[in-house]
Motif scaffolding. Structure first.
Motif, short mmCIF file in Angstrom:
data_model
loop_
_atom_site.label_atom_id
_atom_site.label_comp_id
_atom_site.label_asym_id
_atom_site.label_seq_id
_atom_site.Cartn_x
_atom_site.Cartn_y
_atom_site.Cartn_z
N ARG A 144 0.96 -1.24 0.00
CA ARG A 144 -0.01 0.13 0.05
C ARG A 144 0.98 1.20 0.01
O ARG A 144 0.57 2.45 -0.75
CB ARG A 144 -1.11 -0.06 1.09
CG ARG A 144 -2.00 -0.96 1.11
CD ARG A 144 -2.74 -0.99 -0.13
NE ARG A 144 -3.46 0.73 0.01
CZ ARG A 144 -3.59 1.18 -1.25
NH1 ARG A 144 -2.97 0.83 -2.42
NH2 ARG A 144 -4.11 2.51 -1.13
N LEU A 145 1.90 1.38 0.64
CA LEU A 145 2.80 2.63 0.79
C LEU A 145 3.54 2.77 -0.67
O LEU A 145 3.56 3.72 -1.11
CB LEU A 145 3.85 2.25 1.82
CG LEU A 145 3.54 2.41 3.17
CD1 LEU A 145 4.62 2.13 3.98
CD2 LEU A 145 3.27 3.84 3.82
N SER A 146 4.00 1.61 -1.20
CA SER A 146 4.40 1.78 -2.52
C SER A 146 3.36 2.22 -3.65
O SER A 146 3.73 3.10 -4.58
CB SER A 146 4.93 0.56 -3.23
OG SER A 146 6.30 -0.07 -2.55
N ALA A 150 3.48 5.67 -5.78
CA ALA A 150 3.25 5.75 -7.41
C ALA A 150 2.02 6.38 -7.73
O ALA A 150 2.21 7.02 -9.09
CB ALA A 150 3.26 4.25 -7.57
N GLU A 151 1.21 6.76 -7.04
CA GLU A 151 -0.01 7.59 -7.37
C GLU A 151 0.28 8.89 -7.59
O GLU A 151 -0.51 9.67 -8.00
CB GLU A 151 -1.18 7.26 -6.51
CG GLU A 151 -1.76 5.67 -6.52
CD GLU A 151 -2.75 5.67 -5.35
OE1 GLU A 151 -3.00 6.63 -4.63
OE2 GLU A 151 -3.22 4.57 -5.40
N ILE A 214 9.18 9.51 -3.83
CA ILE A 214 9.69 8.55 -2.80
C ILE A 214 9.96 7.12 -3.48
O ILE A 214 11.11 6.80 -3.09
CB ILE A 214 8.39 8.39 -1.99
CG1 ILE A 214 7.84 9.58 -1.19
CG2 ILE A 214 8.57 7.08 -1.04
CD1 ILE A 214 6.68 9.51 -0.75
N GLY A 215 9.41 6.67 -4.46
CA GLY A 215 9.83 5.35 -5.04
C GLY A 215 9.39 4.35 -4.19
O GLY A 215 8.57 4.60 -3.27
N PRO A 216 9.51 2.99 -4.45
CA PRO A 216 9.26 1.90 -3.81
C PRO A 216 9.40 1.85 -2.20
O PRO A 216 10.71 2.33 -2.08
CB PRO A 216 9.76 0.51 -4.59
CG PRO A 216 10.21 1.27 -5.88
CD PRO A 216 10.53 2.52 -5.71
N THR A 235 12.16 1.50 4.94
CA THR A 235 13.40 1.47 4.03
C THR A 235 12.97 2.04 2.50
O THR A 235 11.56 1.50 2.37
CB THR A 235 14.43 0.60 4.06
OG1 THR A 235 13.77 -0.75 3.26
CG2 THR A 235 14.90 0.02 5.42
N LEU A 236 13.70 2.73 2.00
CA LEU A 236 13.30 3.08 0.63
C LEU A 236 14.48 2.73 -0.44
O LEU A 236 15.45 2.61 0.12
CB LEU A 236 13.63 4.69 0.46
CG LEU A 236 12.63 5.38 1.40
CD1 LEU A 236 12.71 6.96 1.21
CD2 LEU A 236 11.01 5.06 1.45
#
Length: 238
Positions: A144-146, A150-151, A214-216, A235-236
């Protein structure tokens, strides 16, 4: 008082400034792009440069009467009061902290109703602690964060009065850190549309302009830190 350019220009990587005071306890400038440590976000690092000299900045912290102290690295030369300097950030580090901080706001949006009892923003990993019996799974949170990142939601801000905040106590998610008061106004950071934000809460830190930066995101660990206290680490990539 130091003019804090990071409030209005979070993407400014450097600025010219004049040294107000200088000593081993820190250098105060009349204006700066350096974020002063606070609210779980580390202070910025970088350099003060002037004709014939350079001082590596190991941290930026809050001083008295609204001043920002630029802490010198050990044995670094100090610019004299009155010197014109260029204050330059370690930009890759700052931008990563901006990505991390914005991600933690997204994490709050995925665990509605749970107070935040603690947190720490870091370059390699960050965390939030929630007053929560049982958090969602690492896999669900990561997905959900990723997806939210991405949105590519816009990140903005607006200011409300302290009285308006008192009328809307649900805006405050953090139980351990309260929004700064005394100036009459409180800054709200909004992710998403004004009419239906993904997240909206008081915050004094720096953030990316859009969540697409942000990225994944990966949730690496969930820890039980006591009764009703669950710690979530992220982590990113990149």
């Amino acid at each position: 008082m130091t003019e804090t350019l990071f409030r209005t220009e979070p993407y400014a990587r450097e600025c010219t400034a004049t040294v107000v005071s200088s000593g081993p306890e820190g250098v105060v400038l009349d204006r700066t792009v350096f974020y002063a440590q606070g609210g779980g976000q580390p202070g910025d690092t970088g350099w003060l440069r002037w004709a014939g000299g350079e001082m590596p900045v190991s941290n930026a912290v809050k001083g008295e009467a609204g001043a920002v102290l630029h802490l010198p690295a050990p044995d670094a030369p100090l610019p004299a009061p009155g010197t014109e300097v260029t204050a330059a950030l370690d930009w890759p580090r700052r931008h990563r902290l901006m990505r991390m901080h914005t991600t933690l706001h997204l994490l709050c949006s995925l665990i509605p109703g749970a107070g935040v009892t603690g947190g720490q923003i870091g370059v390699e990993k960050s965390r939030l602690d929630f007053d929560l019996a049982e958090p969602p799974t690492k896999e669900w949170l990561s997905e959900r964060l990723s997806a939210l990142a991405a949105e590519d939601h816009a990140v903005g801000e607006r200011w409300i009065t302290e009285a308006e905040l008192d009328e809307n106590p649900g805006l405050v998610r953090t139980l351990s850190v309260k929004p700064p008061r005394g100036a009459g106004q409180v800054r709200l950071v909004r992710i998403g549309a004004e009419a239906s934000p993904v997240d909206l809460q008081p915050c004094g830190g720096t953030h990316v302009a859009r969540t697409g930066e942000i990225g994944p995101v990966t949730v690496t660990k969930l820890e039980n830190k006591g009764k009703q206290n669950r710690r979530v680490y992220i982590t990113l990539e990149g």
